[in-house]
Scaffold this motif. Structure first.
Motif, PDB file in Angstrom:
ATOM      1  N   LYS A   1       0.847  -1.210   0.000  1.00  0.00           N
ATOM      2  CA  LYS A   1       0.000   0.000   0.000  1.00  0.00           C
ATOM      3  C   LYS A   1       0.875   1.250   0.000  1.00  0.00           C
ATOM      4  CE  LYS A   1      -3.082  -0.721   3.365  1.00  0.00           C
ATOM      5  NZ  LYS A   1      -4.152  -0.466   4.318  1.00  0.00           N
ATOM      6  N   GLY A   2       1.932   1.212   0.800  1.00  0.00           N
ATOM      7  CA  GLY A   2       2.844   2.352   0.870  1.00  0.00           C
ATOM      8  C   GLY A   2       3.538   2.601  -0.451  1.00  0.00           C
ATOM      9  N   ILE A   3       3.953   1.534  -1.123  1.00  0.00           N
ATOM     10  CA  ILE A   3       4.620   1.673  -2.432  1.00  0.00           C
ATOM     11  C   ILE A   3       3.649   2.237  -3.456  1.00  0.00           C
ATOM     12  CG2 ILE A   3       5.686   0.393  -4.342  1.00  0.00           C
ATOM     13  CD1 ILE A   3       6.810  -1.552  -2.206  1.00  0.00           C
ATOM     14  N   GLU A   4       2.411   1.728  -3.458  1.00  0.00           N
ATOM     15  CA  GLU A   4       1.411   2.190  -4.420  1.00  0.00           C
ATOM     16  C   GLU A   4       1.031   3.645  -4.207  1.00  0.00           C
ATOM     17  OE1 GLU A   4      -1.770  -0.659  -4.170  1.00  0.00           O
ATOM     18  OE2 GLU A   4      -0.573  -2.226  -5.133  1.00  0.00           O
ATOM     19  N   ALA A   5       1.219   4.151  -2.993  1.00  0.00           N
ATOM     20  CA  ALA A   5       0.880   5.542  -2.691  1.00  0.00           C
ATOM     21  C   ALA A   5       1.990   6.515  -3.133  1.00  0.00           C
ATOM     22  CB  ALA A   5       0.618   5.707  -1.194  1.00  0.00           C
ATOM     23  N   LEU A   6       3.142   5.991  -3.504  1.00  0.00           N
ATOM     24  CA  LEU A   6       4.247   6.850  -3.943  1.00  0.00           C
ATOM     25  C   LEU A   6       3.947   7.467  -5.306  1.00  0.00           C
ATOM     26  CD1 LEU A   6       7.266   4.486  -3.104  1.00  0.00           C
ATOM     27  CD2 LEU A   6       6.529   6.486  -1.787  1.00  0.00           C
TER      28      LEU A   6
ATOM     29  N   PRO B   1       4.474   8.205  -9.187  1.00  0.00           N
ATOM     30  CA  PRO B   1       4.866   7.202 -10.186  1.00  0.00           C
ATOM     31  C   PRO B   1       6.377   7.033 -10.392  1.00  0.00           C
ATOM     32  CG  PRO B   1       3.026   8.493 -10.992  1.00  0.00           C
ATOM     33  CD  PRO B   1       3.460   9.119  -9.703  1.00  0.00           C
ATOM     34  N   LYS B   2       7.114   8.123 -10.544  1.00  0.00           N
ATOM     35  CA  LYS B   2       8.552   7.999 -10.799  1.00  0.00           C
ATOM     36  C   LYS B   2       9.270   7.422  -9.569  1.00  0.00           C
ATOM     37  CE  LYS B   2      12.588  10.297 -12.627  1.00  0.00           C
ATOM     38  NZ  LYS B   2      13.147  11.459 -13.256  1.00  0.00           N
ATOM     39  N   MET B   3       8.896   7.890  -8.377  1.00  0.00           N
ATOM     40  CA  MET B   3       9.491   7.390  -7.138  1.00  0.00           C
ATOM     41  C   MET B   3       9.175   5.898  -6.979  1.00  0.00           C
ATOM     42  SD  MET B   3       8.938   8.749  -3.218  1.00  0.00           S
ATOM     43  CE  MET B   3       9.713  10.336  -3.461  1.00  0.00           C
ATOM     44  N   GLN B   4       7.929   5.530  -7.290  1.00  0.00           N
ATOM     45  CA  GLN B   4       7.504   4.127  -7.209  1.00  0.00           C
ATOM     46  C   GLN B   4       8.338   3.261  -8.156  1.00  0.00           C
ATOM     47  OE1 GLN B   4       3.578   1.614  -8.292  1.00  0.00           O
ATOM     48  NE2 GLN B   4       3.171   3.560  -7.298  1.00  0.00           N
ATOM     49  N   ALA B   5       8.562   3.751  -9.371  1.00  0.00           N
ATOM     50  CA  ALA B   5       9.330   2.995 -10.363  1.00  0.00           C
ATOM     51  C   ALA B   5      10.770   2.785  -9.877  1.00  0.00           C
ATOM     52  CB  ALA B   5       9.315   3.722 -11.703  1.00  0.00           C
ATOM     53  N   ILE B   6      11.368   3.836  -9.367  1.00  0.00           N
ATOM     54  CA  ILE B   6      12.744   3.731  -8.872  1.00  0.00           C
ATOM     55  C   ILE B   6      12.808   2.773  -7.681  1.00  0.00           C
ATOM     56  CG2 ILE B   6      14.602   5.027  -7.710  1.00  0.00           C
ATOM     57  CD1 ILE B   6      13.884   7.402  -9.549  1.00  0.00           C
ATOM     58  N   PHE B   7      11.851   2.887  -6.787  1.00  0.00           N
ATOM     59  CA  PHE B   7      11.832   2.024  -5.608  1.00  0.00           C
ATOM     60  C   PHE B   7      11.683   0.556  -6.011  1.00  0.00           C
ATOM     61  CE2 PHE B   7       9.938  -0.132  -1.987  1.00  0.00           C
ATOM     62  CZ  PHE B   7      10.795   0.263  -0.964  1.00  0.00           C
ATOM     63  N   ARG B   8      10.769   0.266  -6.922  1.00  0.00           N
ATOM     64  CA  ARG B   8      10.551  -1.118  -7.370  1.00  0.00           C
ATOM     65  C   ARG B   8      11.784  -1.667  -8.102  1.00  0.00           C
ATOM     66  NH1 ARG B   8       5.507  -3.005  -6.440  1.00  0.00           N
ATOM     67  NH2 ARG B   8       3.808  -1.519  -6.297  1.00  0.00           N
ATOM     68  N   MET B   9      12.436  -0.813  -8.895  1.00  0.00           N
ATOM     69  CA  MET B   9      13.648  -1.263  -9.584  1.00  0.00           C
ATOM     70  C   MET B   9      14.719  -1.660  -8.562  1.00  0.00           C
ATOM     71  SD  MET B   9      13.778   1.586 -12.622  1.00  0.00           S
ATOM     72  CE  MET B   9      15.008   0.879 -13.708  1.00  0.00           C
TER      73      MET B   9
ATOM     74  N   LYS C   1      19.594   7.463  -5.167  1.00  0.00           N
ATOM     75  CA  LYS C   1      19.762   7.222  -3.738  1.00  0.00           C
ATOM     76  C   LYS C   1      18.807   8.087  -2.909  1.00  0.00           C
ATOM     77  CE  LYS C   1      23.318   7.092  -0.183  1.00  0.00           C
ATOM     78  NZ  LYS C   1      24.728   7.302   0.130  1.00  0.00           N
ATOM     79  N   LYS C   2      18.735   9.380  -3.241  1.00  0.00           N
ATOM     80  CA  LYS C   2      17.846  10.289  -2.513  1.00  0.00           C
ATOM     81  C   LYS C   2      16.384   9.895  -2.695  1.00  0.00           C
ATOM     82  CE  LYS C   2      20.841  14.335  -2.550  1.00  0.00           C
ATOM     83  NZ  LYS C   2      21.060  15.671  -3.082  1.00  0.00           N
ATOM     84  N   THR C   3      16.017   9.487  -3.907  1.00  0.00           N
ATOM     85  CA  THR C   3      14.631   9.085  -4.180  1.00  0.00           C
ATOM     86  C   THR C   3      14.262   7.847  -3.372  1.00  0.00           C
ATOM     87  OG1 THR C   3      14.778  10.010  -6.413  1.00  0.00           O
ATOM     88  CG2 THR C   3      13.002   8.435  -6.001  1.00  0.00           C
ATOM     89  N   ILE C   4      15.155   6.887  -3.318  1.00  0.00           N
ATOM     90  CA  ILE C   4      14.885   5.666  -2.546  1.00  0.00           C
ATOM     91  C   ILE C   4      14.774   5.991  -1.058  1.00  0.00           C
ATOM     92  CG2 ILE C   4      15.854   3.439  -1.820  1.00  0.00           C
ATOM     93  CD1 ILE C   4      16.971   3.191  -4.706  1.00  0.00           C
ATOM     94  N   ASN C   5      15.638   6.844  -0.546  1.00  0.00           N
ATOM     95  CA  ASN C   5      15.563   7.238   0.861  1.00  0.00           C
ATOM     96  C   ASN C   5      14.251   7.946   1.189  1.00  0.00           C
ATOM     97  OD1 ASN C   5      17.982   6.115   1.686  1.00  0.00           O
ATOM     98  ND2 ASN C   5      19.172   7.950   1.217  1.00  0.00           N
TER      99      ASN C   5
ATOM    100  N   LEU D   1      11.482   5.346   1.225  1.00  0.00           N
ATOM    101  CA  LEU D   1      11.503   4.557   2.473  1.00  0.00           C
ATOM    102  C   LEU D   1      10.890   5.345   3.638  1.00  0.00           C
ATOM    103  CD1 LEU D   1      15.006   2.879   2.204  1.00  0.00           C
ATOM    104  CD2 LEU D   1      12.798   1.710   2.234  1.00  0.00           C
ATOM    105  N   LYS D   2      11.201   6.637   3.716  1.00  0.00           N
ATOM    106  CA  LYS D   2      10.628   7.468   4.781  1.00  0.00           C
ATOM    107  C   LYS D   2       9.109   7.528   4.663  1.00  0.00           C
ATOM    108  CE  LYS D   2      14.574  10.432   5.692  1.00  0.00           C
ATOM    109  NZ  LYS D   2      15.153  11.766   5.556  1.00  0.00           N
ATOM    110  N   ILE D   3       8.610   7.699   3.451  1.00  0.00           N
ATOM    111  CA  ILE D   3       7.161   7.775   3.226  1.00  0.00           C
ATOM    112  C   ILE D   3       6.497   6.449   3.597  1.00  0.00           C
ATOM    113  CG2 ILE D   3       5.367   7.968   1.448  1.00  0.00           C
ATOM    114  CD1 ILE D   3       7.296   9.976   0.003  1.00  0.00           C
ATOM    115  N   ILE D   4       7.087   5.348   3.147  1.00  0.00           N
ATOM    116  CA  ILE D   4       6.507   4.027   3.427  1.00  0.00           C
ATOM    117  C   ILE D   4       6.525   3.748   4.929  1.00  0.00           C
ATOM    118  CG2 ILE D   4       6.833   1.535   3.109  1.00  0.00           C
ATOM    119  CD1 ILE D   4       7.949   2.243   0.271  1.00  0.00           C
ATOM    120  N   ARG D   5       7.640   4.028   5.595  1.00  0.00           N
ATOM    121  CA  ARG D   5       7.751   3.781   7.039  1.00  0.00           C
ATOM    122  C   ARG D   5       6.756   4.611   7.833  1.00  0.00           C
ATOM    123  NH1 ARG D   5      13.903   4.323   6.715  1.00  0.00           N
ATOM    124  NH2 ARG D   5      14.541   2.207   6.208  1.00  0.00           N
TER     125      ARG D   5
END
Length: 188
Positions: free
Chosen positions: A122-127, A129-137, A160-164, A167-171
């Protein structure tokens, strides 16, 4: 110092005398309790409770020697704890009618993991689109920051910054499930 003199000082509220008794007998009582209970945490709790009881009731306790009082009190507390443990096990077996209580804990753990996975998704889907794509990759496809940067034509620092941030948003949205997980594993 004679135990009876020491106890008289304790009855008068002398914390130094009590500390002396505590330091002298705690290791012996703890060791004895561990042997009887086969559980270090329960042993610590019982010995601590015994000393708290002795201090709080110092004016009511009448005994000639400290050592016999402490050992008899410890034995009684261990017996009571063992009885409580048996009653608790009977209750758990009746309340959770599974062949094995460990099986129940395993099922409970599986449910919590599935809830955690659902919350993460749910947290990933709420990101965005571009952030979600980078996170999933990064997390699903297991690509390195460099590989992601090359594919998306951005810098590795940007990845790196996008993934961080992701992660903060999902957490931040998972506080409740993480707390539930924590409580579950602390109780088992």
């Amino acid at each position: 110092m004679d135990d009876s003199i020491l106890f008289n000082k304790i009855q008068d509220g002398d914390m130094t005398a009590f500390y002396q008794v505590y330091m002298s007998y705690w290791p012996l009582l703890y060791s004895h309790a561990v042997r009887m209970l086969r559980d270090e945490e329960e042993a610590k709790d019982i010995v601590q409770d015994l000393f708290i009881y002795a201090w709080e009731n110092r004016s009511k306790i009448h005994f000639e020697k400290i050592k016999p009082f402490l050992y008899v009190s410890l034995r009684n507390r261990v017996i009571n704890q063992s009885l409580r443990n048996k009653v608790e096990q009977k209750y758990l077996k009746r309340t959770f009618p599974v062949h094995n209580f460990d099986e129940y804990l395993h099922v409970e753990e599986d449910i919590l993991y599935k809830e955690l996975e659902a919350e993460i998704e749910k947290g990933i889907e709420a990101l965005p689109p571009k952030m979600q794509a980078i996170f999933r990759m990064s997390r699903v496809e297991n690509l390195s920051h460099k590989e992601i940067a090359e594919q998306l034509k951005v810098t590795t620092d940007n990845v790196k910054k996008t993934i961080n941030r992701a992660l903060k948003i999902i957490r931040s949205g998972m506080t409740k499930i993480i707390f539930t997980f924590f409580l579950f594993f602390m109780s088992t």
